[in-house]
Scaffold this active site. Structure first.
Site, PDB file in Angstrom:
ATOM      1  CG  ASP A  99      16.321  32.870  39.673  1.00 15.30           C
ATOM      2  OD1 ASP A  99      15.602  33.825  39.990  1.00 15.30           O
ATOM      3  OD2 ASP A  99      16.918  32.792  38.589  1.00 15.30           O
ATOM      4  CG  HIS A 150      16.941  38.833  35.529  1.00 10.04           C
ATOM      5  ND1 HIS A 150      16.118  37.751  35.264  1.00 10.04           N
ATOM      6  CD2 HIS A 150      16.937  39.591  34.404  1.00 10.04           C
ATOM      7  CE1 HIS A 150      15.642  37.853  34.040  1.00 10.04           C
ATOM      8  NE2 HIS A 150      16.115  38.957  33.489  1.00 10.04           N
TER       9      HIS A 150
END
Length: 369
Positions: free
Chosen positions: A157, A127
């Site tokens: 992200d 992540h």
């Protein structure tokens, strides 16, 4: 006025985080984006799914030959395909870049992953927090003597992931319109994190950035570039880097002379200077400091929460936020003078309507360009 990407056709393979954010930005700018979802998923998308705005979702079972053929028929008409799966997933579905580019040689095939398409970690799960760790950024963020602090998922992200992918697919599309040949865009959040840190790597090479947190000009170490608590427990941010702005900060803080005013970049005294400024800022509320400094060249801003940011007069004047179906969200950005983008609501449409707009039927039939 149509957005700058009007006429651009994009196939988005549904995912989480950066790939849908990239697709959202393309849709905001006028691209005709269709999001491919698994059966039953499209009905669950609602107005709070902000990164799903501006485009409809088409449910397809990609475990079936019919579903795969329908996607391939859309690829025949597409300019860009975006996917955010682990390496090898699209190939196993029969939708890998070799298959798609053989059908549509000018296609730009955008791949969004954390670790990239190759390398020892390529197939591992991860992540944002992991990717920015490997890229070096997380180590630099936080207080001295304390663990690093994750900066939400803005760096990996969205900054190093979605925006890198958007830049990559549009760069490749520009080249394809000249050469007639598409290509694969390998956008990795580790690469993007490293790229966002370019200035810091330069400062490190020049001996102007240490490996210790809160010890550098831009990481909260400098007393003139950090956040201060006010009398009411709220905060303000100061960014008075340039000497003339620093002098104005001293003036507004009521510091007429002395080491704090005259020795701005004496790093040995930064902790002492920080303590002095901490004491000064606690003498007034945040609103009182805003009345004194906001709009001046001090390089000042109140630290606002999400709700306060929406209501700030500057953001209101610029229309920085919009509302769709009762959901407040950021407007399209950046702003173009002649063909501006527009943040649309979450859209729902039938499969026939979606495919009809592409000249494709569910069985996968289409005329290739």
């Amino acid at each position: 006025m149509p957005g700058p990407l009007t006429g651009l056709k994009v196939v988005e393979m549904a995912g989480l985080g950066p790939a849908p954010f990239c697709a959202m930005m393309l849709a905001d700018m006028g691209a005709q984006v269709v999001r491919i979802e698994r059966p039953g998923a499209a009905a669950k998308i609602n107005s709070t799914d902000v990164t799903a705005r501006g485009r409809p979702a088409l449910e397809l079972d990609l475990r079936s030959a019919e579903g795969v053929q329908t996607v391939l028929a859309m690829v025949d008409k597409a300019d860009i395909l975006i996917e955010g799966f682990r390496p090898g997933v699209m190939e196993r579905l029969g939708l890998g870049p070799d298959v798609c580019l053989a059908r549509r040689p000018q296609l730009v095939y955008g791949r969004m992953t954390g670790w990239g398409q190759h390398g020892p970690l390529a197939k591992a799960a991860g992540h944002d927090i992991n990717y920015i760790s490997l890229g070096g950024a997380l180590h630099a963020i936080g207080r001295k003597g304390e663990p690093p602090v994750p900066p939400l998922n803005l760096v990996g992200d969205f900054g190093g992931g979605a925006m890198l992918l958007a830049f990559g697919v549009l760069a490749a599309l520009t080249e394809a319109r000249t050469s007639g040949h598409g290509q694969v865009v390998d956008a990795a959040m580790t690469d993007g994190t490293a790229l966002l840190s370019a200035m810091m790597f330069g400062m490190r090479a020049a001996g102007r950035w240490t490996l210790e947190r809160e010890d550098n000009m831009l990481d909260g170490g400098a007393p003139y570039y950090r956040v201060y608590e006010c009398a009411d427990g709220k905060y303000v941010s100061i960014g008075s880097i340039e000497p003339q702005f620093y002098a104005l900060l001293m003036e507004h803080c009521g510091i007429a002379q002395g080491p704090l005013r005259d020795m701005q970049n004496d790093k040995r005294r930064w902790p002492e200077f920080t303590q002095q400024l901490q004491a000064v800022f606690k003498t007034k509320t945040r609103d009182e400091w805003c009345a004194l400094m906001e709009g001046t060249d001090v390089c000042f801003a109140p630290v606002l929460d999400w709700d306060e940011a929406v209501q700030h007069p500057h953001n209101v004047a610029r229309g920085t936020f919009v509302e769709h179906d009762g959901v407040v969200q950021p407007a399209a950005a950046p702003r173009l003078s002649r063909t501006p983008g527009q943040a649309g609501p979450v859209r729902h449409a039938s499969a026939d309507e979606i495919l009809g707009g592409w000249g494709v039927d569910r069985a996968g039939g289409s005329g290739r360009k």
